[in-house]
Motif scaffolding. Structure first.
Motif, PDB file in Angstrom:
ATOM      1  N   SER A 106       0.704  -1.223  -0.095  1.00 41.43           N
ATOM      2  CA  SER A 106      -0.271  -0.553  -0.164  1.00 41.43           C
ATOM      3  C   SER A 106       0.953   1.024   0.301  1.00 41.43           C
ATOM      4  O   SER A 106       0.692   2.305  -0.102  1.00 41.43           O
ATOM      5  N   TYR A 107       1.962   1.073   0.444  1.00 38.34           N
ATOM      6  CA  TYR A 107       3.087   2.301   1.655  1.00 38.34           C
ATOM      7  C   TYR A 107       2.990   2.424  -0.942  1.00 38.34           C
ATOM      8  O   TYR A 107       3.719   3.171  -1.405  1.00 38.34           O
ATOM      9  N   ARG A 108       4.532   1.475  -0.729  1.00 40.66           N
ATOM     10  CA  ARG A 108       5.019   1.363  -2.387  1.00 40.66           C
ATOM     11  C   ARG A 108       3.451   1.519  -3.400  1.00 40.66           C
ATOM     12  O   ARG A 108       3.961   3.338  -4.385  1.00 40.66           O
ATOM     13  N   ASP A 109       2.420   1.518  -3.486  1.00 41.15           N
ATOM     14  CA  ASP A 109       1.391   1.831  -4.610  1.00 41.15           C
ATOM     15  C   ASP A 109       1.132   3.806  -3.901  1.00 41.15           C
ATOM     16  O   ASP A 109       0.860   4.179  -5.164  1.00 41.15           O
ATOM     17  N   ALA A 110       0.272   3.938  -2.951  1.00 42.07           N
ATOM     18  CA  ALA A 110       0.400   5.309  -2.715  1.00 42.07           C
ATOM     19  C   ALA A 110       1.804   6.518  -2.866  1.00 42.07           C
ATOM     20  O   ALA A 110       1.692   7.845  -3.920  1.00 42.07           O
ATOM     21  N   ARG A 111       2.738   5.794  -3.124  1.00 44.71           N
ATOM     22  CA  ARG A 111       3.825   6.502  -3.023  1.00 44.71           C
ATOM     23  C   ARG A 111       5.187   6.602  -4.425  1.00 44.71           C
ATOM     24  O   ARG A 111       6.034   7.790  -4.264  1.00 44.71           O
ATOM     25  N   LEU A 112       4.574   5.229  -5.180  1.00 46.03           N
ATOM     26  CA  LEU A 112       5.806   4.894  -6.010  1.00 46.03           C
ATOM     27  C   LEU A 112       6.295   6.544  -7.010  1.00 46.03           C
ATOM     28  O   LEU A 112       7.694   6.843  -7.119  1.00 46.03           O
ATOM     29  N   LYS A 113       5.557   7.067  -7.231  1.00 48.10           N
ATOM     30  CA  LYS A 113       5.683   7.505  -8.514  1.00 48.10           C
ATOM     31  C   LYS A 113       6.050   8.489  -7.765  1.00 48.10           C
ATOM     32  O   LYS A 113       7.749   9.971  -8.715  1.00 48.10           O
ATOM     33  N   THR A 114       6.440   8.959  -6.586  1.00 37.29           N
ATOM     34  CA  THR A 114       7.557   9.780  -5.564  1.00 37.29           C
ATOM     35  C   THR A 114       8.298  10.142  -5.474  1.00 37.29           C
ATOM     36  O   THR A 114       9.436  10.274  -5.726  1.00 37.29           O
ATOM     37  N   LEU A 115       8.882   8.601  -5.103  1.00 35.37           N
ATOM     38  CA  LEU A 115       9.370   7.999  -4.812  1.00 35.37           C
ATOM     39  C   LEU A 115      10.308   7.805  -6.250  1.00 35.37           C
ATOM     40  O   LEU A 115      12.050   8.548  -6.346  1.00 35.37           O
ATOM     41  N   LYS A 116      10.241   7.684  -7.755  1.00 33.31           N
ATOM     42  CA  LYS A 116      10.798   7.683  -8.774  1.00 33.31           C
ATOM     43  C   LYS A 116      11.558   8.901  -9.289  1.00 33.31           C
ATOM     44  O   LYS A 116      12.461   8.836  -9.913  1.00 33.31           O
ATOM     45  N   LYS A 117      10.627  10.156  -8.949  1.00 32.61           N
ATOM     46  CA  LYS A 117      11.395  11.414  -8.629  1.00 32.61           C
ATOM     47  C   LYS A 117      12.214  11.894  -8.211  1.00 32.61           C
ATOM     48  O   LYS A 117      13.269  12.912  -8.173  1.00 32.61           O
ATOM     49  N   GLN A 118      13.035  11.148  -7.027  1.00 39.54           N
ATOM     50  CA  GLN A 118      13.401  11.953  -6.131  1.00 39.54           C
ATOM     51  C   GLN A 118      15.065  11.260  -7.164  1.00 39.54           C
ATOM     52  O   GLN A 118      15.031  10.556  -7.120  1.00 39.54           O
ATOM     53  N   SER A 119      15.835  12.290  -6.466  1.00 39.92           N
ATOM     54  CA  SER A 119      17.427  11.911  -7.607  1.00 39.92           C
ATOM     55  C   SER A 119      18.263  10.692  -6.375  1.00 39.92           C
ATOM     56  O   SER A 119      18.987   9.732  -7.055  1.00 39.92           O
ATOM     57  N   GLU A 120      17.474  10.770  -5.422  1.00 45.25           N
ATOM     58  CA  GLU A 120      18.181   8.784  -4.557  1.00 45.25           C
ATOM     59  C   GLU A 120      17.594   7.711  -5.325  1.00 45.25           C
ATOM     60  O   GLU A 120      18.072   6.999  -4.636  1.00 45.25           O
ATOM     61  N   TYR A 121      16.524   7.785  -6.222  1.00 52.07           N
ATOM     62  CA  TYR A 121      16.270   5.962  -6.323  1.00 52.07           C
ATOM     63  C   TYR A 121      16.786   5.581  -7.158  1.00 52.07           C
ATOM     64  O   TYR A 121      17.917   5.998  -7.638  1.00 52.07           O
ATOM     65  N   ASN A 122      16.519   4.266  -6.417  1.00 50.68           N
ATOM     66  CA  ASN A 122      17.687   3.026  -6.488  1.00 50.68           C
ATOM     67  C   ASN A 122      16.573   2.532  -7.361  1.00 50.68           C
ATOM     68  O   ASN A 122      15.547   1.697  -6.600  1.00 50.68           O
ATOM     69  N   PRO A 123      16.334   2.427  -8.917  1.00 45.98           N
ATOM     70  CA  PRO A 123      15.781   1.429  -9.721  1.00 45.98           C
ATOM     71  C   PRO A 123      15.835   0.071  -9.459  1.00 45.98           C
ATOM     72  O   PRO A 123      14.978  -1.108  -9.032  1.00 45.98           O
ATOM     73  N   LYS A 124      16.716  -1.033  -8.803  1.00 44.95           N
ATOM     74  CA  LYS A 124      17.190  -2.324  -8.342  1.00 44.95           C
ATOM     75  C   LYS A 124      16.332  -2.523  -6.521  1.00 44.95           C
ATOM     76  O   LYS A 124      16.248  -3.841  -6.323  1.00 44.95           O
ATOM     77  N   LEU A 125      15.634  -1.819  -6.353  1.00 46.92           N
ATOM     78  CA  LEU A 125      15.446  -1.695  -4.561  1.00 46.92           C
ATOM     79  C   LEU A 125      13.819  -1.237  -4.838  1.00 46.92           C
ATOM     80  O   LEU A 125      13.216  -0.975  -5.528  1.00 46.92           O
ATOM     81  N   GLY A 126      13.158  -2.065  -3.967  1.00 47.97           N
ATOM     82  CA  GLY A 126      11.690  -2.289  -3.954  1.00 47.97           C
ATOM     83  C   GLY A 126      11.199  -1.570  -2.859  1.00 47.97           C
ATOM     84  O   GLY A 126      12.130  -0.524  -1.895  1.00 47.97           O
ATOM     85  N   VAL A 127      10.160  -2.163  -2.436  1.00 40.65           N
ATOM     86  CA  VAL A 127       9.298  -1.561  -0.724  1.00 40.65           C
ATOM     87  C   VAL A 127       9.050  -2.704  -0.150  1.00 40.65           C
ATOM     88  O   VAL A 127       8.340  -3.976  -0.665  1.00 40.65           O
ATOM     89  N   ASP A 128       9.382  -2.671   0.902  1.00 41.69           N
ATOM     90  CA  ASP A 128       9.459  -4.240   2.056  1.00 41.69           C
ATOM     91  C   ASP A 128       9.917  -3.649   2.910  1.00 41.69           C
ATOM     92  O   ASP A 128      10.385  -2.409   4.105  1.00 41.69           O
ATOM     93  N   ALA A 129       8.556  -4.538   4.368  1.00 42.15           N
ATOM     94  CA  ALA A 129       8.857  -3.802   5.840  1.00 42.15           C
ATOM     95  C   ALA A 129       9.368  -5.223   6.423  1.00 42.15           C
ATOM     96  O   ALA A 129       9.086  -5.961   6.140  1.00 42.15           O
ATOM     97  N   LEU A 130      10.225  -4.906   7.093  1.00 42.59           N
ATOM     98  CA  LEU A 130      11.320  -5.708   7.935  1.00 42.59           C
ATOM     99  C   LEU A 130      11.736  -5.923   9.432  1.00 42.59           C
ATOM    100  O   LEU A 130      11.288  -4.776   9.235  1.00 42.59           O
ATOM    101  N   CYS A 131      12.040  -6.756   9.568  1.00 38.65           N
ATOM    102  CA  CYS A 131      12.341  -7.097  11.411  1.00 38.65           C
ATOM    103  C   CYS A 131      11.455  -6.442  12.293  1.00 38.65           C
ATOM    104  O   CYS A 131      12.322  -5.763  13.157  1.00 38.65           O
ATOM    105  N   PHE A 132      10.163  -6.357  11.860  1.00 42.77           N
ATOM    106  CA  PHE A 132       9.184  -6.212  12.844  1.00 42.77           C
ATOM    107  C   PHE A 132       9.441  -6.620  14.371  1.00 42.77           C
ATOM    108  O   PHE A 132       9.840  -8.266  14.204  1.00 42.77           O
ATOM    109  N   GLN A 133       9.005  -5.950  14.989  1.00 42.91           N
ATOM    110  CA  GLN A 133       8.394  -6.489  16.262  1.00 42.91           C
ATOM    111  C   GLN A 133       7.846  -5.764  17.368  1.00 42.91           C
ATOM    112  O   GLN A 133       7.844  -4.880  17.238  1.00 42.91           O
ATOM    113  N   ARG A 134       7.174  -7.004  18.750  1.00 47.92           N
ATOM    114  CA  ARG A 134       6.308  -5.876  19.317  1.00 47.92           C
ATOM    115  C   ARG A 134       6.967  -5.478  19.842  1.00 47.92           C
ATOM    116  O   ARG A 134       8.098  -5.709  20.820  1.00 47.92           O
TER     117      ARG A 134
END
Length: 140
Positions: A18-46
């Motif tokens: 959902s985060y990716r879908d809502a923000r991907l267009k904006t992310l692609k416009k940033q100079s830091e954009y790395n096309p080799k990476l996606g969006v993922d939520a990792l290492c979460f804990q309570r």
């Protein structure tokens, strides 16, 4: 520190998409954009913290532009969402910004804003794991 179940990680995966879908267009416009990476939520804990309304989730978010610390308060806090959240972790205090995400109180703080040198999602996942290990370890 308690790891999540497979179902909880599946729900986080949906939120990351959902985060990716809502923000991907904006992310692609940033100079830091790395096309080799996606969006993922990792290492979460309570995690227990008054700022989370008791117990919430804390983890890392990888995007094509940045690695962020994310906190998701208990559901009951959704109606009381504020612009910022001051999260207390063993390594220190972190102020996170509110980022609305489809009915979830999602708070985020960019920790590393240049991932152009990262060559794969596997490398980014290792970086996220190192980040969370450092954040959950008391400062010396």
């Amino acid at each position: 520190m308690q790891t999540l179940t497979a179902d909880e990680y599946a729900a986080l995966s949906v939120r990351a998409r959902s985060y990716r879908d809502a923000r991907l267009k904006t992310l692609k416009k940033q100079s830091e954009y790395n096309p080799k990476l996606g969006v993922d939520a990792l290492c979460f804990q309570r995690w227990q913290d008054d700022a989370l309304g008791g117990e919430g989730l804390v983890g890392a978010l990888i995007t094509p532009c940045a690695l962020s610390l994310v906190a998701i308060p208990e559901r009951e806090m959704l109606q009381y969402s504020s612009d910022t959240l001051l999260l207390y972790l063993p390594s220190g205090h972190y102020r996170l910004q509110y980022c609305p995400l489809e009915g979830v109180a999602w708070y985020q703080r960019v920790i590393l804003d240049n991932l152009r040198g990262i060559e794969s999602m596997q490398e980014a996942a290792q970086l996220a794991q190192q980040l969370m290990e450092r954040l959950m370890r008391p400062s010396e």
